[in-house]
Design an enzyme around this catalytic site. Structure first.
Site, PDB file in Angstrom:
ATOM      1  N   ASP A  28       1.001  -1.025   0.126  1.00  0.00           N
ATOM      2  CA  ASP A  28      -0.132   0.049   0.109  1.00  0.00           C
ATOM      3  C   ASP A  28       0.729   1.377   0.074  1.00  0.00           C
ATOM      4  O   ASP A  28       1.941   0.970   0.362  1.00  0.00           O
ATOM      5  CB  ASP A  28      -0.736  -0.060   1.360  1.00  0.00           C
ATOM      6  CG  ASP A  28      -2.052   1.330   1.349  1.00  0.00           C
ATOM      7  OD1 ASP A  28      -2.515   1.597   0.107  1.00  0.00           O
ATOM      8  OD2 ASP A  28      -2.159   1.912   2.187  1.00  0.00           O
ATOM      9  N   GLU A  41      -7.048   9.282   9.721  1.00  0.00           N
ATOM     10  CA  GLU A  41      -5.644   9.561  10.178  1.00  0.00           C
ATOM     11  C   GLU A  41      -5.644  10.066  11.304  1.00  0.00           C
ATOM     12  O   GLU A  41      -4.743  10.056  12.186  1.00  0.00           O
ATOM     13  CB  GLU A  41      -4.785   9.670   8.957  1.00  0.00           C
ATOM     14  CG  GLU A  41      -4.678   8.724   8.023  1.00  0.00           C
ATOM     15  CD  GLU A  41      -3.542   8.760   7.037  1.00  0.00           C
ATOM     16  OE1 GLU A  41      -2.886   9.852   7.092  1.00  0.00           O
ATOM     17  OE2 GLU A  41      -3.334   7.865   6.288  1.00  0.00           O
ATOM     18  N   HIS A  48      -9.075   2.878   3.881  1.00  0.00           N
ATOM     19  CA  HIS A  48      -9.314   3.701   5.331  1.00  0.00           C
ATOM     20  C   HIS A  48     -10.688   3.507   5.755  1.00  0.00           C
ATOM     21  O   HIS A  48     -10.826   3.514   7.074  1.00  0.00           O
ATOM     22  CB  HIS A  48      -8.956   5.366   5.113  1.00  0.00           C
ATOM     23  CG  HIS A  48      -7.396   5.350   5.033  1.00  0.00           C
ATOM     24  ND1 HIS A  48      -6.585   5.166   4.166  1.00  0.00           N
ATOM     25  CD2 HIS A  48      -6.654   6.321   5.970  1.00  0.00           C
ATOM     26  CE1 HIS A  48      -5.085   5.573   4.232  1.00  0.00           C
ATOM     27  NE2 HIS A  48      -5.547   6.053   5.321  1.00  0.00           N
ATOM     28  N   CYS A  96     -11.973   2.393  -0.355  1.00  0.00           N
ATOM     29  CA  CYS A  96     -10.606   2.983   0.016  1.00  0.00           C
ATOM     30  C   CYS A  96     -10.651   2.192   1.355  1.00  0.00           C
ATOM     31  O   CYS A  96     -11.281   1.947   2.114  1.00  0.00           O
ATOM     32  CB  CYS A  96     -10.961   4.482   0.395  1.00  0.00           C
ATOM     33  SG  CYS A  96      -9.345   5.201   1.370  1.00  0.00           S
TER      34      CYS A  96
END
Length: 267
Positions: free
Chosen positions: A12, A152, A189, A187
């Site tokens: 990644d 994040e 995340h 995605c």
């Protein structure tokens, strides 16, 4: 490479692919894993196709040199923009995250209407739309650029994140897609805010996590079933800040990360 079990290489641009690794560890705990996070050169979403392809091929060769017998491109951007290039350059089987996610969405959709959320680069590539349309589904792709930095930041249950998600998904499920019955998390995340997204979308909407779908695909390729022998070894490699990788990465993986090595694959 160990003769007792396969080494699966996972790549990644940063930390998000650790959600794919987490799904792999749950499904195939007895494999050895090598995870490469290109943290010095993220994000990939703002870079050209040529640059992403070059970075991804370098990562693939690095993981092969560390014994990977199969490569998982746990990056939606790299999969969307460069899967063909990576597959051509690699000497082992390669699995991306787009096709497994599309396959899972097709298997659960009743209305044949699917919403995909992802980064600008993934959405602009239309990789998910093409994969879904090839399976007879209508797809709407929606870029949600604010969600990655919020995740994040650790704001996975923050009111701001929920409000941002409501705005994005309100737009995505409008104008002809009110009756879409699947939401694809395009995605890596986004699995961290799956609970929040579950509150935002109608209860009738199935949420498909490409990380889980990809792990299932890898298990099928290896002929593996859940809960086999003792857990294998995990080695992580990062191109920048081992400490940041350890701190953020543990949130994505759901457990502490012990072995992290700083590497420079441009040498």
């Amino acid at each position: 490479m160990s003769t007792r079990r396969p080494t699966i290489g996972v790549f990644d641009s940063g930390f998000g692919g650790l959600t794919v690794l987490k799904a792999l560890l749950e499904l195939i705990p007895d494999a050895d894993y090598a995870y490469f996070g290109d943290t010095a050169r993220l994000p990939y979403g703002s870079k050209s196709v040529e640059t992403v392809a070059r970075y991804a091929v370098e990562a693939a060769h690095f993981l092969e040199s560390n014994g990977a017998a199969l490569l998982v491109i746990a990056c939606n951007t790299a999969t969307a923009l460069a899967l063909d290039r990576i597959t051509a350059a690699a000497h082992v089987p390669v699995v991306g995250v787009v096709e497994p996610g599309a396959e899972a969405a097709a298997s659960v959709s009743r209305n044949k209407k699917v919403v995909v959320i992802g980064t600008e680069a993934t959405v602009s590539s239309h990789a998910y739309r093409k994969a879904l349309e090839s399976r007879g589904l209508d797809a709407r792709e929606k870029a949600c650029p604010l969600l990655v930095p919020l995740v994040e930041e650790g704001w996975v249950e923050h009111p701001v994140t929920e409000q941002v998600a409501r705005i994005y998904l309100g737009e995505a499920f409008a104008e002809g897609f009110q009756d879409a019955d699947v939401l694809v998390l395009g995605c890596t995340h986004y699995p961290l805010i799956r609970g929040l997204l579950r509150r935002v979308v109608p209860q009738s909407v199935e949420i498909v996590d490409s990380a889980e779908s990809t792990a299932t695909k890898v298990a099928e390729l290896l002929g593996k079933e859940r809960g086999q022998r003792a857990q294998g070894d995990l080695s992580c490699y990062a191109t920048d800040s081992v400490e940041k990788f350890r701190r953020l990465g543990s949130k994505f993986l759901g457990c502490p990360i012990e072995k992290i090595e700083l590497v420079d694959i441009e040498k």
